[in-house]
Design a protein around this motif. Structure first.
Motif, PDB file in Angstrom:
ATOM      1  N   ASP A 138      25.557  11.874  -2.589  1.00  0.00           N
ATOM      2  CA  ASP A 138      26.555  10.959  -3.145  1.00  0.00           C
ATOM      3  C   ASP A 138      25.910   9.719  -3.755  1.00  0.00           C
ATOM      4  OD1 ASP A 138      29.306  10.097  -3.565  1.00  0.00           O
ATOM      5  OD2 ASP A 138      28.918   8.618  -2.008  1.00  0.00           O
ATOM      6  N   GLU A 139      24.890   9.183  -3.102  1.00  0.00           N
ATOM      7  CA  GLU A 139      24.298   7.928  -3.575  1.00  0.00           C
ATOM      8  C   GLU A 139      23.416   8.129  -4.806  1.00  0.00           C
ATOM      9  OE1 GLU A 139      20.346   7.786  -0.646  1.00  0.00           O
ATOM     10  OE2 GLU A 139      22.193   6.784  -0.053  1.00  0.00           O
ATOM     11  N   GLY A 140      23.008   9.373  -5.072  1.00  0.00           N
ATOM     12  CA  GLY A 140      22.148   9.630  -6.218  1.00  0.00           C
ATOM     13  C   GLY A 140      22.761  10.584  -7.222  1.00  0.00           C
ATOM     14  N   ASP A 147      20.954  14.790 -14.002  1.00  0.00           N
ATOM     15  CA  ASP A 147      21.136  16.033 -14.745  1.00  0.00           C
ATOM     16  C   ASP A 147      19.993  17.027 -14.624  1.00  0.00           C
ATOM     17  OD1 ASP A 147      23.597  16.396 -15.955  1.00  0.00           O
ATOM     18  OD2 ASP A 147      23.162  15.027 -17.589  1.00  0.00           O
ATOM     19  N   THR A 148      18.775  16.576 -14.473  1.00  0.00           N
ATOM     20  CA  THR A 148      17.620  17.473 -14.525  1.00  0.00           C
ATOM     21  C   THR A 148      16.821  17.394 -13.236  1.00  0.00           C
ATOM     22  OG1 THR A 148      16.139  15.800 -15.450  1.00  0.00           O
ATOM     23  CG2 THR A 148      17.456  17.094 -17.013  1.00  0.00           C
ATOM     24  N   GLU A 155      14.612  10.147  -8.588  1.00  0.00           N
ATOM     25  CA  GLU A 155      15.558   9.495  -7.685  1.00  0.00           C
ATOM     26  C   GLU A 155      15.149   9.644  -6.224  1.00  0.00           C
ATOM     27  OE1 GLU A 155      18.954   7.587  -6.134  1.00  0.00           O
ATOM     28  OE2 GLU A 155      18.189   7.624  -8.200  1.00  0.00           O
ATOM     29  N   TYR A 156      14.773  10.859  -5.817  1.00  0.00           N
ATOM     30  CA  TYR A 156      14.569  11.146  -4.404  1.00  0.00           C
ATOM     31  C   TYR A 156      13.105  11.264  -3.993  1.00  0.00           C
ATOM     32  CZ  TYR A 156      19.565  12.329  -4.374  1.00  0.00           C
ATOM     33  OH  TYR A 156      20.936  12.289  -4.469  1.00  0.00           O
ATOM     34  N   PHE A 158       9.657  14.063  -4.403  1.00  0.00           N
ATOM     35  CA  PHE A 158       9.493  15.500  -4.162  1.00  0.00           C
ATOM     36  C   PHE A 158       9.650  15.844  -2.684  1.00  0.00           C
ATOM     37  CE2 PHE A 158       6.963  19.438  -3.768  1.00  0.00           C
ATOM     38  CZ  PHE A 158       7.631  20.207  -4.701  1.00  0.00           C
ATOM     39  N   ILE A 159       9.045  15.041  -1.809  1.00  0.00           N
ATOM     40  CA  ILE A 159       9.072  15.337  -0.375  1.00  0.00           C
ATOM     41  C   ILE A 159      10.500  15.259   0.160  1.00  0.00           C
ATOM     42  CG2 ILE A 159       8.255  14.643   1.897  1.00  0.00           C
ATOM     43  CD1 ILE A 159       6.124  15.884   0.073  1.00  0.00           C
ATOM     44  N   LYS A 160      11.244  14.239  -0.261  1.00  0.00           N
ATOM     45  CA  LYS A 160      12.620  14.082   0.204  1.00  0.00           C
ATOM     46  C   LYS A 160      13.502  15.239  -0.269  1.00  0.00           C
ATOM     47  CE  LYS A 160      15.842  10.272   0.941  1.00  0.00           C
ATOM     48  NZ  LYS A 160      16.140   8.861   0.618  1.00  0.00           N
ATOM     49  N   LEU A 161      13.272  15.683  -1.505  1.00  0.00           N
ATOM     50  CA  LEU A 161      14.034  16.821  -2.009  1.00  0.00           C
ATOM     51  C   LEU A 161      13.811  18.059  -1.154  1.00  0.00           C
ATOM     52  CD1 LEU A 161      13.827  16.795  -5.923  1.00  0.00           C
ATOM     53  CD2 LEU A 161      15.876  16.598  -4.521  1.00  0.00           C
ATOM     54  N   LEU A 162      12.558  18.286  -0.782  1.00  0.00           N
ATOM     55  CA  LEU A 162      12.229  19.483  -0.012  1.00  0.00           C
ATOM     56  C   LEU A 162      12.653  19.361   1.446  1.00  0.00           C
ATOM     57  CD1 LEU A 162       8.672  20.490  -1.295  1.00  0.00           C
ATOM     58  CD2 LEU A 162      10.865  21.518  -1.870  1.00  0.00           C
ATOM     59  N   LYS A 163      12.423  18.188   2.032  1.00  0.00           N
ATOM     60  CA  LYS A 163      12.660  18.028   3.469  1.00  0.00           C
ATOM     61  C   LYS A 163      14.087  17.617   3.790  1.00  0.00           C
ATOM     62  CE  LYS A 163      10.813  15.736   7.583  1.00  0.00           C
ATOM     63  NZ  LYS A 163       9.825  14.750   8.098  1.00  0.00           N
ATOM     64  N   ASP A 164      14.521  16.466   3.275  1.00  0.00           N
ATOM     65  CA  ASP A 164      15.831  15.940   3.654  1.00  0.00           C
ATOM     66  C   ASP A 164      16.979  16.703   2.999  1.00  0.00           C
ATOM     67  OD1 ASP A 164      14.435  14.105   5.081  1.00  0.00           O
ATOM     68  OD2 ASP A 164      14.799  12.416   3.743  1.00  0.00           O
ATOM     69  N   LEU A 165      16.750  17.216   1.791  1.00  0.00           N
ATOM     70  CA  LEU A 165      17.805  17.953   1.091  1.00  0.00           C
ATOM     71  C   LEU A 165      17.600  19.463   1.160  1.00  0.00           C
ATOM     72  CD1 LEU A 165      18.272  15.632  -2.005  1.00  0.00           C
ATOM     73  CD2 LEU A 165      19.968  16.123  -0.260  1.00  0.00           C
TER      74      LEU A 165
END
Length: 493
Positions: A138-140, A147-148, A155-156, A158-165
């Motif tokens: 929601d925050e991003g 979009d991409t 925004e997040y 790479f590590i956050k995309l893989l781990k937290d999301l």
């Protein structure tokens, strides 16, 4: 200096949201719709005193719709009325098990009936995980209209995309980390219905869907879901958005790196400074812009979602065992999803979504009668699936429903109205009869959709289920809100 002229192709919720959002910013907005009413798949059928919502049946995230009205200085409550639906869902299983998902008064909590206390504690733990995903998205992704993949990395990280999301995990794999009860696993997995994909293929971040439903509620629009479209139409008229019905756009005209006008089926040409297509990205590039295969190859990863066999029945009796929203599960949900999404075949034993709106609104059928909508997810249009195959599937669906509690269903049918994927494509120009836009798939597109701004034409934009943030009523509406911010930011630069 004159206000810039914006032409919007199509009046689905994405187009409507764009029209309202841009009109509030002073743009001169004109909408062209091929059908005789606005709303796109938010459509209605009336027959013999029965009223059917042809498209969306569930209203969630009312705050997104409220933003449209607030931006125009209006109160949403003056345009339509929302009614809470309880239970949220009733779930029927082949072995006779029935489980309701019910909201409770404690914020951010829900319970399932007919399961153990431990199972409900598991659900609460899962919902905590679901909330974490929602907050991050929601925050991003939602708020900033990302979009991409590059936008999301920025925004997040790479590590956050893989781990937290859980960027490379699937919905089902993460659900199973929290929930042991196989019935509940199937129920939570089927929240994927909102975006027409498979929980075995879709990214785990879509596990935010259960939290959304229980945080923001599950609602019905009093008098029928199409009253939402009527309310939005009233707002557009108040904002002096010009709406042209029965006006099919057949071409978008181009000049160098820009689009310049649309051509209607009757030959009329309307010039524009900005064009917004609510037609899906791939059909728009193919049919309106006449792009070649070389250009379109880059969009192959944006495969259509599933379609559906949509059956509307007027009934002589009311089935007391039904809630407003019901799911009749396949005996083997994993095989069902594999058949539809991987093999692209009609399922022998589909999971069926069934809506009985008179549980909330008696005005939807004559007194003493009932109406239901039946929707199994099926593949988008395939060369080897014929009309006769859809009719055979219909009979299997009736067999399944009769065996799972709708006794003598066939004998109680007054009339039936059926939409096949061919009808859906014809009515809405959707890509191969897709209902929800672009499929969410970890391997194909990481769950991302096409960009809202054309990479080829500077003043061409897209909204709806084929662009980010994706399908479903709130998300396509959000695409129009995000589009306004994108256009205003482009204007600054």
């Amino acid at each position: 200096m004159r206000n810039k002229k914006v032409v919007i192709v199509g009046s689905g919720l994405g187009g409507i949201s764009s029209a309202i959002s841009l009109a509030t910013q002073g743009y001169d907005v004109e909408v062209f719709e091929k059908n005789d009413k606005i709303g796109g798949k938010l459509n209605v059928l009336e027959r013999d005193g029965f009223k059917f919502d042809l498209g969306p049946s569930i209203f969630t995230m009312p705050h997104i719709f409220n933003e449209l009205f607030e931006n125009a200085g209006k109160n949403m409550e003056d345009y339509f009325t929302l009614v809470a639906v309880k239970p949220h869902w009733r779930n029927f299983f082949e072995d006779g098990k029935i489980i309701d998902l019910i909201p409770v008064d404690i914020k951010n909590k829900f319970r399932a009936t007919n399961v153990s206390e431990r199972d409900n504690r598991d659900l609460e733990e899962f919902l905590t995980y679901s909330k974490k995903l929602y907050d991050l998205v929601d925050e991003g992704y939602f708020a900033k209209g990302l979009d991409t993949f590059k936008d999301n990395i920025k925004e997040y990280g790479f590590i956050k995309l893989l781990k937290d999301l859980d960027g490379l995990s699937t919905m089902d794999s993460q659900v199973r980390k929290y929930i042991d009860n196989e019935y509940l696993i199937d129920i939570i997995n089927f929240f994927i219905k909102y975006v027409g994909s498979s929980p075995y293929n879709a990214p785990a971040l879509l596990n935010l869907l259960p939290y959304i439903q229980y945080q923001f509620g599950l609602w019905y629009v009093e008098g029928g879901m199409y009253n939402l479209a009527e309310g939005l139409l009233k707002l557009m008229e108040e904002l002096e958005v010009k709406i042209n019905l029965n006006s099919e756009v057949v071409e978008i005209l181009k000049e160098n790196e820009k689009v310049s006008a649309i051509r209607l089926k009757n030959g009329k040409v309307i010039k524009a400074d900005i064009i917004v297509s609510n037609m899906e990205v791939i059909p728009a590039y193919e049919n309106l812009l006449k792009e070649d295969r070389e250009f379109l190859k880059k969009y192959d990863k944006f495969e259509p979602t599933c379609s559906g066999l949509v059956i509307h029945l007027g009934l002589k009796k009311e089935y007391k065992n039904l809630a407003h929203h019901n799911f009749f599960f396949s005996k083997d949900p994993k095989e069902h999803f594999a058949t539809v999404f991987n093999k692209k075949k009609l399922p022998s034993d589909p999971t069926i979504y069934l809506v009985a709106p008179t549980r909330t609104d008696k005005s939807q059928a004559p007194e003493g009668y009932d109406n239901i909508k039946i929707l199994p997810h099926i593949p988008y249009i395939q060369d080897d699936i014929k009309l006769s195959d859809y009719m055979e599937l219909k009979e299997r669906i009736y067999d399944k429903l009769e065996s799972m509690g709708l006794d003598d269903l066939r004998e109680n049918i007054l009339f039936e109205e059926i939409l096949t994927p061919f009808d859906i494509k014809k009515m809405y120009n959707s890509n191969k009869g897709s209902i929800y836009g672009v499929v969410s798939d970890v391997k194909k597109n990481l769950g991302l959709k096409a960009s809202k701004r054309s990479e080829k034409y500077d003043n061409l934009y897209f909204v709806g289920g084929s662009v980010n943030p994706g399908g479903g009523m709130p998300m396509v509406t959000l695409s129009g809100l995000n589009l306004k911010d994108l256009i205003l930011e482009t204007k600054k630069n």
